[in-house]
Design a protein around this motif. Structure first.
Motif, mmCIF file in Angstrom:
data_model
loop_
_atom_site.group_PDB
_atom_site.id
_atom_site.type_symbol
_atom_site.label_atom_id
_atom_site.label_comp_id
_atom_site.label_asym_id
_atom_site.label_seq_id
_atom_site.Cartn_x
_atom_site.Cartn_y
_atom_site.Cartn_z
ATOM 1 N N TRP A 1 0.313 -0.915 -0.179
ATOM 2 C CA TRP A 1 -0.222 0.323 -0.154
ATOM 3 C C TRP A 1 0.600 1.102 0.023
ATOM 4 N N GLN A 2 1.839 0.927 0.526
ATOM 5 C CA GLN A 2 2.812 2.429 1.072
ATOM 6 C C GLN A 2 3.954 2.563 0.178
ATOM 7 N N SER A 3 4.294 3.874 -0.773
ATOM 8 C CA SER A 3 5.212 3.999 -1.643
ATOM 9 C C SER A 3 6.659 4.158 -0.927
ATOM 10 N N THR A 4 6.667 4.437 1.209
ATOM 11 C CA THR A 4 7.921 4.778 1.475
ATOM 12 C C THR A 4 7.525 4.379 2.952
ATOM 13 N N TYR A 5 9.077 3.941 3.270
ATOM 14 C CA TYR A 5 8.793 3.307 4.181
ATOM 15 C C TYR A 5 10.230 4.056 5.045
ATOM 16 N N LYS A 6 9.482 4.866 6.348
ATOM 17 C CA LYS A 6 11.084 5.120 7.325
ATOM 18 C C LYS A 6 11.898 6.708 6.902
ATOM 19 N N GLY A 7 10.703 7.175 5.312
ATOM 20 C CA GLY A 7 11.231 8.150 5.094
ATOM 21 C C GLY A 7 12.106 7.797 3.845
ATOM 22 N N GLY A 8 12.309 6.427 3.342
ATOM 23 C CA GLY A 8 12.888 6.419 1.799
ATOM 24 C C GLY A 8 11.751 5.744 1.092
ATOM 25 N N GLU A 9 11.945 5.351 -0.119
ATOM 26 C CA GLU A 9 11.333 4.808 -0.954
ATOM 27 C C GLU A 9 11.536 3.148 -0.716
ATOM 28 N N THR A 10 10.699 1.837 -0.838
ATOM 29 C CA THR A 10 10.217 0.916 -0.531
ATOM 30 C C THR A 10 11.371 0.876 -1.920
ATOM 31 N N LEU A 11 11.756 -0.933 -1.478
ATOM 32 C CA LEU A 11 12.638 -0.988 -2.729
ATOM 33 C C LEU A 11 12.312 -2.608 -3.465
ATOM 34 N N GLU A 12 10.811 -2.742 -2.979
ATOM 35 C CA GLU A 12 10.051 -4.251 -3.802
ATOM 36 C C GLU A 12 9.256 -3.339 -4.419
ATOM 37 N N HIS A 13 8.863 -1.934 -4.501
ATOM 38 C CA HIS A 13 7.350 -1.539 -5.221
ATOM 39 C C HIS A 13 6.812 -2.124 -5.280
ATOM 40 N N THR A 14 6.358 -2.857 -4.423
ATOM 41 C CA THR A 14 4.819 -4.533 -4.954
ATOM 42 C C THR A 14 3.701 -3.202 -4.512
ATOM 43 N N HIS A 15 3.879 -1.581 -4.419
ATOM 44 C CA HIS A 15 2.668 -1.182 -4.019
ATOM 45 C C HIS A 15 2.689 -0.510 -5.934
ATOM 46 N N LEU A 16 2.951 -0.359 -7.243
ATOM 47 C CA LEU A 16 2.969 -0.340 -8.332
ATOM 48 C C LEU A 16 2.008 -1.506 -8.710
ATOM 49 N N VAL A 17 2.238 -2.663 -7.819
ATOM 50 C CA VAL A 17 1.245 -3.972 -8.513
ATOM 51 C C VAL A 17 -0.100 -3.630 -8.513
ATOM 52 N N THR A 18 -0.428 -3.152 -6.268
ATOM 53 C CA THR A 18 -1.184 -2.934 -6.371
ATOM 54 C C THR A 18 -2.045 -1.874 -7.118
#
Length: 308
Positions: free
Chosen positions: A113-130
């Protein structure tokens, strides 16, 4: 004198190496994780479950057609997650197909659901699949796996679990984590799929890393699943036979199967990924290969458009 010293030093070094080799062999013989061969019936028995007598998940509206889900699973363990619809389900003219989403090791359902985690961009980018799924009219469901997210055990973490498996051969906690997480989803699907807002004829599952492993297993366990997209699943052999995807490949016939792999993946070699793809049955399968390691290029979700 120096020659005598060197001979003694060499002898001591050889003795130390011999002791080290003997100790390593002894450790491996006692504690090393070794392959085992459970029967299909033994494996299936571990995936069987019974629903609680009064199974009633609670739903909390989060806005934007999303709902927090909470329930007690087959063994009483609390489960949490989220489902999101592409539009108001109460106003929908037809039911929504469903994407079931599995997160990776050490992550949580929030990665979907989220594009960021603890102020940084997530690595897996699974939010884009969502986002891709919602744009194509799918509802999306994601839960925290056991020992992850809100379900963390601070006294015995996932890192502790993985360490004990590798050092001391304790595979049972790892296998139980995977199996029981899959059973959590199956229990919820028993309740969710008969709901009028869900199109039970089109249920697809995807996951990243450990989630890819779990997606393949759930697809094999569930005749209600119509398509599987496994994203960089780890290579696992019969040291953890009850949760090794290759063992479940034959049961994936008649499903749309996509494997997304990395050519330099740290947890699955090029040859191992190819062997997994070749083991997948059926004609409607596709292998997308990406350069680099376990973290795929950010644009990989765009290439999944035709899987939906």
């Amino acid at each position: 004198m120096q020659t005598t010293f060197r001979k003694k030093a060499s002898k001591l070094m050889l003795t130390a190496l011999a002791v080290l080799a003997t100790t390593a062999a002894l450790w491996w013989g006692i504690f090393g994780l070794k392959p085992y061969q459970p029967s299909p019936e033994q494996v299936q028995a571990r995936y069987d479950y019974s629903a609680p007598l009064a199974f009633a998940p609670s739903l909390k509206h989060l806005g934007e057609h999303a709902y927090e889900i909470r329930f007690n699973s087959f063994d009483g363990a609390p489960v949490n997650g989220r489902i999101k619809y592409p539009s108001d389900p109460a106003q929908a003219k037809s039911p929504f197909p469903l994407l079931i989403a599995f997160h990776g090791l050490g992550r949580s359902h929030m990665r979907w659901w989220q594009s960021t985690y603890k102020g940084g961009e997530t690595l897996e980018h699974t939010h884009l699949v969502t986002e891709q799924a919602l744009q194509q009219g799918y509802a999306v469901l994601a839960l925290d796996a056991r020992r992850h997210g809100e379900r963390k055990n601070l006294e015995y973490s996932v890192l502790d679990l993985m360490r004990d498996m590798k050092l001391w051969g304790k595979r049972e906690p790892y296998e139980a984590m995977i199996i029981d997480s899959i059973k959590d989803y199956r229990l919820l699907l028993d309740w969710l799929l008969p709901q009028p807002q869900i199109d039970g004829r089109k249920i697809q599952v995807s996951g990243y890393s450990m989630g890819g492993q779990m997606a393949l297993i759930l697809g094999a366990q569930e005749p209600r699943i119509t398509a599987v997209a496994a994203i960089v699943p780890p290579h696992l052999d019969d040291k953890v036979a009850a949760v090794a995807p290759l063992r479940f490949a034959p049961a994936l016939a008649d499903k749309k199967l996509w494997l997304l792999s990395a050519d330099d993946d740290e947890v699955a070699s090029l040859q191992q990924n190819q062997a997994l793809f070749e083991a997948l049955p059926g004609r409607e399968k596709k292998h997308l290969r990406f350069p680099g390691g376990h973290i795929l290029p950010k644009d990989y979700p765009a290439q999944m458009r035709d899987w939906f």
